[in-house]
Every structure is written in C-alpha cells, then in structure tokens.
Scaffold this active site. Structure first.
Site, PDB file in Angstrom:
ATOM      1  N   SER A 141      12.550 -11.175 -22.119  1.00  0.00           N
ATOM      2  CA  SER A 141      11.581 -10.457 -21.197  1.00  0.00           C
ATOM      3  C   SER A 141      10.426 -10.316 -21.713  1.00  0.00           C
ATOM      4  O   SER A 141       9.721 -11.095 -22.239  1.00  0.00           O
ATOM      5  CB  SER A 141      12.412  -9.484 -20.782  1.00  0.00           C
ATOM      6  N   ASP A 295      18.021 -16.464 -13.593  1.00  0.00           N
ATOM      7  CA  ASP A 295      17.059 -15.249 -13.671  1.00  0.00           C
ATOM      8  C   ASP A 295      16.328 -15.484 -12.418  1.00  0.00           C
ATOM      9  O   ASP A 295      15.884 -16.557 -12.126  1.00  0.00           O
ATOM     10  CB  ASP A 295      16.245 -15.499 -14.785  1.00  0.00           C
ATOM     11  N   HIS A 324      18.821 -12.248 -15.178  1.00  0.00           N
ATOM     12  CA  HIS A 324      18.117 -11.430 -16.119  1.00  0.00           C
ATOM     13  C   HIS A 324      18.778 -10.504 -16.930  1.00  0.00           C
ATOM     14  O   HIS A 324      18.572 -10.593 -18.291  1.00  0.00           O
ATOM     15  CB  HIS A 324      16.823 -11.059 -15.522  1.00  0.00           C
TER      16      HIS A 324
END
Lengths: 350, 350
Positions: A141, A295, A324
C-alpha cells in the site's frame, strides 16, 4: 512530545527512535530533529549487502510487518538478512503531528510527501547504518508507494523491489477514496480543525472512517464468502464495531490525516515532469509487482499498466479474496504466495 | 406539501399524482392518502396484457427511465407497450418525507420497505389501471429490488422480470456501503436530526455523499479509461463538483435517507422465513438477471448466486466499465446490450 496511549513501545516495540537531523520538505519548510522509529531484525553482513528495507503503510507500524512478514525460514529471514523496518513519518511512532511539540505540532504539522520519507530513509540507511546497497525494498500500500519512490530515486542502490498492493502514481479514483477518509474525520465537529484534546473527541469521525475501510478495504467476495465470520466475528455489526472501529479508534486523527494527504499524492512521475514511463524506466531493480486480486482501490489492472513500464519486472498478482486488507495476513494462502514470490525474487542474481 | 425547487413537473414531468388511499406499512403505522407519481407511455391494449412496470432507483425519478430506457423502436416501445413508471415512495415525487405535511412529515416520516412500495404499486395497477398481468417488470438497482419483490410476491401476475444491477437480498457489504451514505448526510451538523430548513443547510453532507458515490458508483476501470473526461469533464475535480455534487446537491436529505434505509433492507426472503432459495423458487416469471460487469456494490457474482435459484432464468451480465452508474446511460453500448436482452426477453412466449 505528547503522550498517547496507542503509540509506544508497549504495543509496537521494540523499536529505536533515531534522530536524522533536519529534514527539508518537498512542499517547503522542514522538520527539525526528524525522528524515525526503526525496528531491525538480523545482522548486517560483512559485505553490507544483505539489507532489506520495509517501509510501512497507512495506519500501520513496524509491528505488523514483523508479525506477518518476517520469520525464521520465511522469505524475509532474519538469520539471512538485515531487515530494517522504518515507520513512515506521521504514523505515530516516527515524527508525527501528535508527538511534535511546539508550533509545528498537531494541526500545524507540515505537509510531508512520499519523497520526503524516502529521502529520510536514505539518510538513515547511508549515514546511520552505513548501507549503500539494498538487496530488497518491499512494502504494501503506502509501503509500495515508498518502494516505487526508492527504486526510481535511487535506482543503483535498490537491487530488488517488491511493491505490494500499491501504485507508483496514485490514481484519480484512489485520490477521491482517500478524500472520503479525510472527510469522515474532518467533518466531525469534535475534530475542531485538528485542535481536539484527545482522539476520543473525534470518535464519531474515526468510526465513519472505519466503516469506509470496511467497504473498500476488503471486497464484496470477502463478505459473500463469510470471511468476516471465519475471522471470528458473529455478525457484520461486531466485525465493524469490534474489529474495524476497534483498530482505527485509538489512532490520532492528525496523524492519519498526515498520511492520507501523502498517500493521495504518491507519484514517481514528479521526477520526470509527469512522464510516468520515463520515471519507471529509470528503475534498475529486479521488480515483482504484486497487487492483490480483489483490491478495490489498488486494483491489479492499475498495477499491470505500471509493471509494463518497468524494464526488469514481472507481474505477480496475489490471488486473495480478502482484498487490500489481505495485507493484514488474514489469509495464510495469500502470505504463502507472497513468500514464494519473495523467495524467488531474492534468489534472482542481480 | 412543502415546495421544493428540485422535485416537480418542471424537471421531472409530466407525471400524474395518484392517491391510492391509506398504505399500511410493514414496519407498522400507515401513510394516509399515499400518492404515487406515475408516468405512463403508450396505451393499454384491449387484452390488457401489454403492460410493463418500471419502478425507480435510489435518487432517480421516472424522468431518467423515460429518457434512457424508453423509445420508439427500442425494446421498451410505447407504440407496442403500455409502460407505467412508478416513482418509489420517498423519491421526492411520490409521497416522501419532504412533501408530507403534519406529524408524519420530514424526519418523522415512517419507515418504508420495498414490500410497501410493491404493494402500493400493485394496488395502483389493479385498482386504478385494471391491470392483472404484467408483460414485464424491470428496474435498476433499487428498481431491481422492487422487481424481485414483485416476482416473488405476485408470481402469477409477473410474466417476465428483468432485475438490472441489483439483488433480491441485499448483502452485508452493500448494507455498510449504504450506511456510509447515510452517515455522510446525518453527520452534518446542519442536518439537525432531519429538522434542517432547506437542503442547502446540509450541503457539506450532500457533497460527502456525492463523493462516496464517485468512489463506489463508477469503477476503477471507468476512471483509468478516462471515461469521466469522455463525458465532458476536464478534471476529476470538475467531475466530482459539477456532475456528482451537482446531481445530488439539490435533493432532499430526508428523502434520500428514506430510500437508503429501504435499500439496505431489500430482502425477498422475508416471505419465507429467511430462506432465499425458497423465495426465489416461487418466481414464475421468465427472468433475465442483468448485473453490470464492473459494479462495485451489486457485483455480478452476488447476482449470479441468486439467478441460479430462479427456476426459469438466465444470467445476462452487461459488459460495461462504467459500473453501477452505467444505469445512467453513459455508455450507449451498455444500453444496446440491455435493449437486445429485453427484446429477446419480451419475444419469449410465457
């Protein structure tokens, strides 16, 4: 520094606070005595070429990287590598709005960019640890954003890169998603333009923020499959209230906002006048691009477009319906895929 | 009734307001003199078997259904069919919080369920129009929820059904998404627990609500492909501010909340003690289930599971990167697919 019940050695240690001096910022101004919270595992070898750097994601700290990603006989094995986990600026352990005293603290904390973090980490590695070569940089991320920034900014130093569930240039969609997170917090009257007395004054905003993460952080497939029940929650309500609100609730709003602003603007093409292909073309690292299949805001298709612009790279999506937040390690099979990829990447001669 | 600049014949007409009498509600209480705003196109034939019913979606009115879905030489051709578009309760044209005077108005408006709408529509069709057979019921999103409710509740009356981009039983994920929409509005201090003076007092909340729709209403692929630019907006900012905030900004917050509460609880298995298979097994209509490929909250996989429980049904996903709001008709190719499916469905002998 302001004490805060959530941030500290008790929940997130052990880590060391290292003062890297004054950090000039890309948006102007500077952070004097910028402190990075650093957790290391393993030993630097004599050749000084077994170092692995792991930057952290939004709301995360070095602790979850240690717990989920590192281990003996894992790809990231402290018996083989010197693993340096650096908490990003603003995450509550490193220099952050809530722990900065004086006129730069709290709501007056300066704007920090991904590039500022990476320059700070570069100084830490070269000056404090005497490292000038990284066997691997990886992160998920916002950790992927920092990984890309590292590979573009210091191409000769980064031998291998593994950006996970993140992009080199943030998308317009993702920018607006992060904006909804920001607004969930700042719209709380208790936020007081950042001048709240304690996080709990912004409890309603933090709960809205947690609900948005519930919607976008996992996936429709995650809930259809009852993964939230499999994780131990009897109902959606308890999953939201106990797990999601429980996770974000204690955090400092200004700290989260510092990271969110940074996340929105992650973009390696700032180095090349907006030319993303030129920026990614600078990367010399052997790079495995690893989005998570489900995601909802760093989707594989966005990551594939970037991977195709990186010279020595492979597209290695992780098949995981957790979306995610599979980054949390909720699906062991996903972490196994990740480990297999990292093992292969680390075995690649560079 | 309270005047409101957005709702009325000028922007949404022509339609007729039809008083169906007192509507008893599933959650208790009743709406006296429940008025349905009804737009009709075409003529009922002598056999009274060419009627098509179209209920409306969240925030939508009969106008967009007319503009995007109906037309001469289209599948929904007023020269062949008697098309009845009924605005759902709470949408601002039919009886709604903002236009209900007295003690049941505004924030005190009673809870309305999908089943209440469908019973109200049934009364309208049978008693006002003398219709006891529907050649087709179709609708998108909350219109699909009403379509499913129709097919389960009145299986002999509904000959064909086309739920588009919606489910028969709302998912837990979708419930939380709708909750974030609700919170975006109710968290605005100007909302005053529903006792605001005018919509613009809740402008900040309505803008947050519009930003959430930007994130979830379209798709990551939509923005990656620059579809927002193709629709005529120079920047993401102008797309959000002019199109998304411009669309939702004038609407009445209590009306939106009435619909959102209803949307969250759409569930045909209420007829069968929670047994979704039993409920969908009641459907006699030839049913085409048409999710939109890139829908982020009514995803095809959720719709496929339901389609498999409907006896005489086919799964006909619409390939469209615009996501859920492809329902707006932004992608002509998507509407062409829909028309082809509807033409085929209407040609099926039942």
């Amino acid at each position: 520094m302001t004490d805060h019940p959530y941030y500290g050695q008790a929940l997130h240690g052990p880590y060391e606070l290292i003062d890297i001096g004054t950090l000039e910022l890309e948006e102007g101004g500077a952070i004097p005595h910028c402190r990075l919270a650093v957790a290391t595992h393993g030993q630097l070898n004599a050749a000084r070429d077994n170092a692995i750097l792991i930057p952290t994601w939004y709301s995360g700290t070095s602790k979850i990287m240690e717990q989920v990603y590192i281990g003996s006989a894992r790809a990231l094995d402290p018996e083989k590598y010197f693993i340096v986990i650096v908490n990003q600026i603003g995450n509550g352990l490193s220099t952050s709005p809530h722990n900065t005293p004086g006129p730069l603290g709290r709501a007056s904390f300066p704007r920090v960019r991904i590039g500022d973090d990476v320059r700070a980490q570069h100084r830490l590695l070269t000056e404090h640890f005497g490292i000038d070569s990284l066997a691997l940089v990886l992160g998920g991320s916002m950790g992927a954003q920092q990984t890309y920034e590292w590979a573009v900014r210091y191409p000769q130093m980064v031998k291998r890169a593994a950006p996970i569930a993140g992009t080199a240039k943030n998308t317009e969609h993702d920018f607006v998603f992060a904006e909804t997170l920001i607004e969930a917090i700042t719209s709380d009257p208790g936020f007081q333009n950042g001048d709240y007395a304690q996080s709990s004054d912004v409890a309603a905003g933090l709960q809205r923020h947690a609900r948005l993460w519930t919607v976008m952080g996992w996936s429709t497939d995650f809930f259809r499959a009852g993964r939230h029940h499999a994780l131990g929650f009897e109902s959606m309500q308890s999953f939201v209230e106990q797990f999601m609100c429980g996770y974000f609730g204690p955090m400092d709003p200004n700290d989260l906002l510092c990271m969110a602003w940074k996340w929105q603007r992650g973009d390696v093409s700032r180095h090349t006048g907006g030319d993303l292909a030129a920026a990614l073309g600078r990367i010399q690292a052997k790079t495995y691009v690893m989005p998570i299949s489900h995601d909802m805001f760093f989707p594989p298709a966005d990551c594939l477009l970037e991977q195709q612009l990186i010279p020595d790279s492979e597209f290695r999506p992780l098949d995981c319906i957790d979306g995610h937040l599979g980054l949390f390690g909720t699906d062991p099979a996903c972490i196994d895929q990740l480990d297999a990829n990292l093992r292969e990447l680390l075995a690649t001669a560079v």
